[in-house]
Design a protein around this motif. Structure first.
Motif, PDB file in Angstrom:
ATOM      1  N   ARG A 221     -20.230  -7.356  13.537  1.00  0.00           N
ATOM      2  CA  ARG A 221     -20.250  -5.762  12.950  1.00  0.00           C
ATOM      3  C   ARG A 221     -20.684  -6.240  11.560  1.00  0.00           C
ATOM      4  NH1 ARG A 221     -18.217  -0.455  12.770  1.00  0.00           N
ATOM      5  NH2 ARG A 221     -17.133  -0.836  14.973  1.00  0.00           N
ATOM      6  N   ALA A 222     -20.117  -6.882  10.739  1.00  0.00           N
ATOM      7  CA  ALA A 222     -20.825  -7.090   9.035  1.00  0.00           C
ATOM      8  C   ALA A 222     -22.067  -8.083   9.191  1.00  0.00           C
ATOM      9  CB  ALA A 222     -19.934  -8.105   8.713  1.00  0.00           C
ATOM     10  N   GLU A 223     -23.020  -8.494  10.011  1.00  0.00           N
ATOM     11  CA  GLU A 223     -24.251  -8.568   9.844  1.00  0.00           C
ATOM     12  C   GLU A 223     -24.742  -7.926  10.572  1.00  0.00           C
ATOM     13  OE1 GLU A 223     -21.400 -10.655  11.355  1.00  0.00           O
ATOM     14  OE2 GLU A 223     -21.803 -12.712  10.949  1.00  0.00           O
ATOM     15  N   VAL A 224     -24.727  -7.115  11.603  1.00  0.00           N
ATOM     16  CA  VAL A 224     -25.326  -5.924  11.957  1.00  0.00           C
ATOM     17  C   VAL A 224     -25.910  -4.941  11.002  1.00  0.00           C
ATOM     18  CG1 VAL A 224     -25.273  -4.003  13.570  1.00  0.00           C
ATOM     19  CG2 VAL A 224     -24.539  -6.357  13.957  1.00  0.00           C
ATOM     20  N   LYS A 225     -24.582  -4.834  10.000  1.00  0.00           N
ATOM     21  CA  LYS A 225     -23.979  -3.569   8.935  1.00  0.00           C
ATOM     22  C   LYS A 225     -25.580  -4.411   8.351  1.00  0.00           C
ATOM     23  CE  LYS A 225     -20.784  -2.045   7.598  1.00  0.00           C
ATOM     24  NZ  LYS A 225     -19.402  -1.294   7.572  1.00  0.00           N
ATOM     25  N   ASP A 226     -25.002  -4.771   7.735  1.00  0.00           N
ATOM     26  CA  ASP A 226     -26.515  -5.628   6.706  1.00  0.00           C
ATOM     27  C   ASP A 226     -27.708  -5.388   7.482  1.00  0.00           C
ATOM     28  OD1 ASP A 226     -26.690  -6.861   4.076  1.00  0.00           O
ATOM     29  OD2 ASP A 226     -26.902  -8.846   5.122  1.00  0.00           O
ATOM     30  N   MET A 227     -27.877  -6.137   8.230  1.00  0.00           N
ATOM     31  CA  MET A 227     -28.799  -6.200   8.377  1.00  0.00           C
ATOM     32  C   MET A 227     -30.373  -4.305   8.916  1.00  0.00           C
ATOM     33  SD  MET A 227     -29.535  -8.830  11.607  1.00  0.00           S
ATOM     34  CE  MET A 227     -27.812  -8.591  12.017  1.00  0.00           C
ATOM     35  N   CYS A 228     -29.273  -3.882   9.359  1.00  0.00           N
ATOM     36  CA  CYS A 228     -29.450  -2.304   9.286  1.00  0.00           C
ATOM     37  C   CYS A 228     -29.600  -1.599   8.310  1.00  0.00           C
ATOM     38  CB  CYS A 228     -28.535  -1.677  10.205  1.00  0.00           C
ATOM     39  SG  CYS A 228     -28.057  -2.174  11.556  1.00  0.00           S
ATOM     40  N   ILE A 229     -28.782  -1.868   7.506  1.00  0.00           N
ATOM     41  CA  ILE A 229     -28.994  -0.833   5.602  1.00  0.00           C
ATOM     42  C   ILE A 229     -29.993  -2.051   5.268  1.00  0.00           C
ATOM     43  CG2 ILE A 229     -27.725  -1.638   3.322  1.00  0.00           C
ATOM     44  CD1 ILE A 229     -25.125  -1.390   5.283  1.00  0.00           C
ATOM     45  N   THR A 230     -30.827  -3.115   4.928  1.00  0.00           N
ATOM     46  CA  THR A 230     -31.318  -3.450   4.524  1.00  0.00           C
ATOM     47  C   THR A 230     -32.879  -2.744   4.972  1.00  0.00           C
ATOM     48  OG1 THR A 230     -30.365  -5.853   3.826  1.00  0.00           O
ATOM     49  CG2 THR A 230     -32.498  -6.074   4.145  1.00  0.00           C
ATOM     50  N   GLU A 231     -32.921  -2.825   6.168  1.00  0.00           N
ATOM     51  CA  GLU A 231     -34.310  -2.830   6.540  1.00  0.00           C
ATOM     52  C   GLU A 231     -34.507  -0.970   6.423  1.00  0.00           C
ATOM     53  OE1 GLU A 231     -36.203  -2.221  11.078  1.00  0.00           O
ATOM     54  OE2 GLU A 231     -34.403  -3.475  10.988  1.00  0.00           O
ATOM     55  N   TYR A 232     -33.276  -0.195   6.127  1.00  0.00           N
ATOM     56  CA  TYR A 232     -33.348   1.329   5.950  1.00  0.00           C
ATOM     57  C   TYR A 232     -33.292   0.976   4.766  1.00  0.00           C
ATOM     58  CZ  TYR A 232     -31.534   6.234   4.802  1.00  0.00           C
ATOM     59  OH  TYR A 232     -31.915   7.442   4.365  1.00  0.00           O
ATOM     60  N   ASN A 233     -33.232   0.787   3.489  1.00  0.00           N
ATOM     61  CA  ASN A 233     -33.517   0.721   1.936  1.00  0.00           C
ATOM     62  C   ASN A 233     -35.116   0.263   1.931  1.00  0.00           C
ATOM     63  OD1 ASN A 233     -31.075   1.108   1.910  1.00  0.00           O
ATOM     64  ND2 ASN A 233     -30.759  -1.022   0.778  1.00  0.00           N
ATOM     65  N   GLU A 234     -35.065  -0.987   3.043  1.00  0.00           N
ATOM     66  CA  GLU A 234     -37.111  -1.456   3.216  1.00  0.00           C
ATOM     67  C   GLU A 234     -38.135   0.013   3.400  1.00  0.00           C
ATOM     68  OE1 GLU A 234     -37.921  -4.672   5.167  1.00  0.00           O
ATOM     69  OE2 GLU A 234     -36.584  -6.184   3.897  1.00  0.00           O
ATOM     70  N   ALA A 235     -37.568   0.563   3.999  1.00  0.00           N
ATOM     71  CA  ALA A 235     -38.080   1.932   5.100  1.00  0.00           C
ATOM     72  C   ALA A 235     -37.929   3.006   3.916  1.00  0.00           C
ATOM     73  CB  ALA A 235     -37.597   2.253   6.165  1.00  0.00           C
ATOM     74  N   GLN A 236     -37.472   3.652   2.905  1.00  0.00           N
ATOM     75  CA  GLN A 236     -36.681   4.159   1.203  1.00  0.00           C
ATOM     76  C   GLN A 236     -38.269   3.343   1.022  1.00  0.00           C
ATOM     77  OE1 GLN A 236     -35.457   6.559   3.323  1.00  0.00           O
ATOM     78  NE2 GLN A 236     -34.181   7.256   1.909  1.00  0.00           N
ATOM     79  N   THR A 237     -37.895   1.830   0.551  1.00  0.00           N
ATOM     80  CA  THR A 237     -38.445   1.960  -0.699  1.00  0.00           C
ATOM     81  C   THR A 237     -40.039   2.186  -0.311  1.00  0.00           C
ATOM     82  OG1 THR A 237     -37.327  -0.065  -1.655  1.00  0.00           O
ATOM     83  CG2 THR A 237     -39.734   0.249  -1.778  1.00  0.00           C
TER      84      THR A 237
END
Length: 284
Positions: A221-237
């Motif tokens: 879960r921790a790694e999955v959350k980290d990956m999803c948040i990073t990808e979301y932030n990249e898309a937002q950027t």
């Protein structure tokens, strides 16, 4: 379990389909893409590049199966430049293959190389029809010799894997369908929660118990959350970069992302078409 790299965080897609423990899912994806019916996942040999070894270059997922070199990328924003990126990945992978198999490319005898198959799995918010992206479409055809045929061509198959889009593909690869469902749920929940971390948690909790990928994702879960948040932030950027036209604005946003640890210096430099050394001058 696969470990996260602090400089280049894995995408959830490659975490699911690029793991030695999940080769059966990789095989299912390959069969669905190529309409084959192979049954032995142990025939898969992963060749995904390590950015430590390849000087900052890391692809999402690559593997060789029955003399086919598969190079897969997952993109949450449409990128028409994937053919040149895939060409660069393929060059590095063939170089590695030649050295590992001690092939003599300077001799009179033809060497035998695996066939390259290049695929981009797109799951951005804009609907995209399946298409073939060509390197030749990127060539500058102005000026002298514009009618000449290029001596290099690269074709990349781009597939929209958003939830509900390609039903045949989803039915053929259950783990891919479940991954598409999860991304859809995260986006739906984020709209009401306004908090991507909570949205990821809620989507994971709501994942049906019979999903093949559920135990793997919950267990990480921790790694999955980290990956999803990073990808979301990249898309937002990327969206903010489109809306912000000034060079200073783009640079400032990317510096903030790098400072927060949500984007690597290499990726930020790519967005601004700078070298890593040039961008690093702005990093404090």
């Amino acid at each position: 379990m696969p470990a996260l790299n602090k400089e280049h965080k894995d995408r959830l897609f490659s975490f699911l389909f690029g793991s030695e423990t999940n080769k059966q899912w990789t095989l299912s994806l390959y069969n669905a893409i190529n309409e084959t019916c192979y049954t032995d996942p142990e025939e898969i040999h992963f060749t995904t590049m390590d950015d430590v070894v390849y000087m900052g270059m890391k692809n999402d997922l690559s593997f060789i199966l029955f003399y086919v070199m598969n190079i897969y990328e997952q993109q949450s924003t449409f990128n028409p430049n994937m053919p040149i990126r895939q060409l660069m990945y393929a060059g590095k992978l063939y170089d590695k293959y030649i050295h590992m198999n001690q092939l003599n490319i300077y001799g009179k005898k033809k060497v035998r190389l695996p066939i390259p198959k290049l695929v981009v799995f797109y799951n951005g918010i804009e609907e995209k029809e399946e298409t073939i992206l060509k390197l030749s479409d990127l060539f500058d055809k102005s000026g002298e010799g514009r009618s000449a045929e290029p001596d290099i061509e690269v074709r990349v198959r781009m597939i929209d894997i958003n939830y509900g889009r390609d039903k045949r593909l989803m039915e053929a690869c259950r783990p891919l369908a479940e991954y598409a469902w999860l991304i859809w749920q995260i986006r739906e929940k984020e709209r009401s929660m306004d908090d991507i971390e909570s949205a990821v948690d809620a989507a994971l909790d709501d994942m049906p118990g019979d999903f093949l990928i559920r135990s793997f994702l919950i267990g990480n879960r921790a790694e999955v959350k980290d990956m999803c948040i990073t990808e979301y932030n990249e898309a937002q950027t990327m969206q903010m970069l489109k809306e912000e036209g000034r060079e200073e604005g783009r640079l400032g946003l990317l510096l903030e992302m790098v400072s927060a640890g949500d984007m690597s210096i290499k990726k930020a430099a790519e967005y601004l078409k700078m070298t890593v050394e040039e961008f690093s001058r702005y990093v404090r």
